[in-house]
Design an enzyme around this catalytic site. Structure first.
Site, mmCIF file in Angstrom:
data_model
loop_
_atom_site.group_PDB
_atom_site.id
_atom_site.type_symbol
_atom_site.label_atom_id
_atom_site.label_comp_id
_atom_site.label_asym_id
_atom_site.label_seq_id
_atom_site.Cartn_x
_atom_site.Cartn_y
_atom_site.Cartn_z
ATOM 1 N N GLU A 205 16.413 31.057 -40.600
ATOM 2 C CA GLU A 205 17.600 31.261 -40.815
ATOM 3 C C GLU A 205 18.255 33.077 -41.572
ATOM 4 O O GLU A 205 19.183 33.787 -41.287
ATOM 5 C CB GLU A 205 17.990 30.453 -42.157
ATOM 6 N N HIS B 215 -6.943 19.890 -33.662
ATOM 7 C CA HIS B 215 -6.922 18.517 -31.970
ATOM 8 C C HIS B 215 -5.893 18.307 -31.421
ATOM 9 O O HIS B 215 -5.350 17.213 -30.361
ATOM 10 C CB HIS B 215 -6.898 17.653 -33.012
ATOM 11 N N LYS C 71 28.158 22.590 -34.926
ATOM 12 C CA LYS C 71 29.795 22.450 -36.508
ATOM 13 C C LYS C 71 30.735 21.995 -35.103
ATOM 14 O O LYS C 71 31.582 20.994 -35.463
ATOM 15 C CB LYS C 71 29.258 22.723 -37.764
HETATM 16 O O1 PA5 Z 1 20.567 27.030 -45.744
HETATM 17 C C1 PA5 Z 1 21.684 26.999 -45.818
HETATM 18 O O2 PA5 Z 1 22.294 27.392 -45.856
HETATM 19 C C2 PA5 Z 1 21.635 25.524 -45.091
HETATM 20 O O3 PA5 Z 1 20.618 24.796 -44.640
HETATM 21 C C3 PA5 Z 1 22.858 24.294 -45.975
HETATM 22 O O4 PA5 Z 1 21.665 24.768 -46.914
HETATM 23 C C4 PA5 Z 1 22.925 23.021 -45.461
HETATM 24 O O5 PA5 Z 1 23.235 23.603 -44.410
HETATM 25 C C5 PA5 Z 1 23.785 22.224 -46.098
HETATM 26 O O6 PA5 Z 1 24.831 23.053 -46.373
HETATM 27 P P1 PA5 Z 1 25.256 22.512 -47.811
HETATM 28 O O7 PA5 Z 1 24.439 22.983 -49.321
HETATM 29 O O8 PA5 Z 1 27.184 22.972 -48.004
HETATM 30 O O9 PA5 Z 1 25.748 20.790 -47.801
#
Ligand code: PA5
Length: 446
Positions: free
Chosen positions: A286, A307, A421
């Site tokens: 990310e 393996h 989303k």
């Molecule tokens: O790193 C991030 O921002 C995402 O992985 C969020 O943690 C994830 O989408 C969950 O979001 P939230 O904590 O708002 O539910």
């Protein structure tokens, strides 16, 4: 030093001069991060977190963990992505991948709300139906679909089982300090709440209440965890990459990327590291995967995956490098016994601990993969405990931020996550997405 970078198996691929030439870029990245003037600078609260955390909340976390241990046989932790991976990784790292089967004196911990699989959710309902359980719902935004659905389901179960008042005593909400649906619901129903700080993004949040509450419920010493992180915070401040292994790791990754090594495989020889692999994949994926750039983070557990993936690593496309996390001491040992008739031919390892065999497997693999053209960075740690973990979390977070700045991206945003989303909401008919819906349905032939 709890983590030491061993560069013996990368030297043949990155010369001393090539590494030294990275120093100006490392220094620039360091300045961007420490002066808080780089892209995403409003999400750098994790840098000081091991020293500057909220001590009052920390005490409340410990008290809530104690309360949960008394009131429940099972804690369901609801969250996804950064609101899930760190806690699970830490519990498996410090206790075991088999924590739920082995634990005697602390609640079992199930993770929910990290999928939209109806089968998985239904199974979890069945698993907890006859148990005393509590819920820690974690969402920074307070509106994420996956945890919201799971929370609705388990909230209803709690109310049916215990009534409104006691259900509220069994729900712990970790979310924004003031915004979002979850915060509003928590205030209305009187749930105890914990805060995800504004200046810390999901993937950097494991050392906040997001990770700390479930980790503490599992009986893990969170003071030692924070001490490890604090020692890393203090140790990894020098911009000189000869004196800072997190920076050296960040620099090596970028040199390797420029040489066409587009994939990094994080490797451990301990199955209880599996979820740390997942946490690492999110952290680096990310943070770096944007603007058409970034190393693709992959992961493996050896020797298991030798393996299955070993063939590709040894002889497939030469686009891989490995980062091996090795531990000097095992948590538990099994000594292989001598057998008089040696019917299985294994007496050549009789009297040895399995950890010795595992080490030889690692050494043999490092050399074989080097021979096959795969650079290996080795990160040596002492053992799998809370102190080492705290240090390791901070080490990877800092390395990731520096590596992202060297790469020229904002390591703290994740704009790409929104695309699916938007489509999902439109297809589900969420109010506000009407225009997109028709176009998407046409593309799907609906
Ligand atoms: O790193 C991030 O921002 C995402 O992985 C969020 O943690 C994830 O989408 C969950 O979001 P939230 O904590 O708002 O539910």
């Amino acid at each position: 030093m709890p983590i030491k970078l061993n560069d013996n198996y990368v030297k043949a691929f990155v010369s001393e001069e090539e590494l030294a030439a990275m120093q100006p870029e490392v220094t620039k990245a360091h300045e961007l991060l420490t002066s808080k003037t780089g892209p995403g600078n409003d999400f750098t609260g994790w840098v000081e977190l091991p020293t500057d955390y909220d001590k009052e909340e920390f005490a409340r976390i410990k008290a809530a963990a104690e309360k949960i241990r008394k009131q429940a046989d099972v804690l369901i932790v609801i969250g996804i992505g950064g609101s899930y991976l760190g806690a699970r990784a830490a519990i498996e790292f410090c206790r075991s991948q088999n924590y739920n089967l082995l634990t005697k004196d602390t609640p079992q911990i199930f993770f929910s709300g990290n999928t939209i699989s109806s089968t998985t959710l239904s199974e979890m309902k069945e698993l907890v139906a006859d148990k005393d359980f509590a819920v820690n719902v974690i969402s920074k935004s307070g509106t994420t679909t996956e945890p919201s659905i799971a929370f609705r389901v388990f909230r209803e179960m709690l109310v049916e089982k215990y009534g409104e008042e006691e259900a509220a005593e069994r729900i712990y909400a970790t979310t924004d300090k003031e915004k979002g649906t979850l915060k509003a619901l928590a205030d209305e129903k009187g749930y105890q709440t914990f805060v995800v700080p504004d200046d810390i993004g999901g993937r950097y949040s494991v050392l906040t209440a997001v990770g700390l509450l479930p980790i503490a419920v599992a009986g893990i010493d969170i003071d030692r965890l924070m001490k490890g992180a604090r020692d890393a915070q203090n140790a990894l401040t020098d911009p000189d990459l000869k004196k800072n292994d997190a920076y050296k790791y960040a620099a090596l990754r970028n040199v390797l990327l420029r040489k066409g090594k587009n994939i990094e495989m994080l490797v451990s020889y301990e199955p209880s590291f599996t979820m740390m692999n997942e946490w690492f994949k999110q952290l680096f994926g990310e943070s770096e995967g944007k603007d058409g750039k970034g190393i693709y983070p992959a992961a493996a557990i050896f020797s298991t995956d030798l393996h299955s993936m070993g063939q590709y690593i040894q002889q497939g496309q030469r686009i891989l490098f490995e980062t091996v996390v090795s531990f000097n001491e095992p948590i538990r040992e099994v000594v292989i016994k001598e057998e008089a008739d040696n019917s299985d031919g294994l007496n050549f390892v009789a009297g040895k601990g399995m950890s010795y065999v595992n080490r030889k497997a690692m050494q043999g693999t490092l050399l074989a993969h080097n021979d096959g053209g795969v650079p290996n960075i080795v990160l040596e740690a002492e053992r799998m405990d809370e102190y080492e973990l705290g240090y390791m979390i901070y080490f990877f977070e800092k390395a990731c931020a520096i590596s992202g700045y060297i790469l020229g991206v904002n390591p703290f945003n994740q704009p790409g996550v929104e695309s699916y989303k938007k489509n999902m909401f439109a297809l589900l008919g969420k109010p506000g997405y009407e225009d997109e819906r028709a176009a998407l349905e046409k593309r799907l032939g609906l």
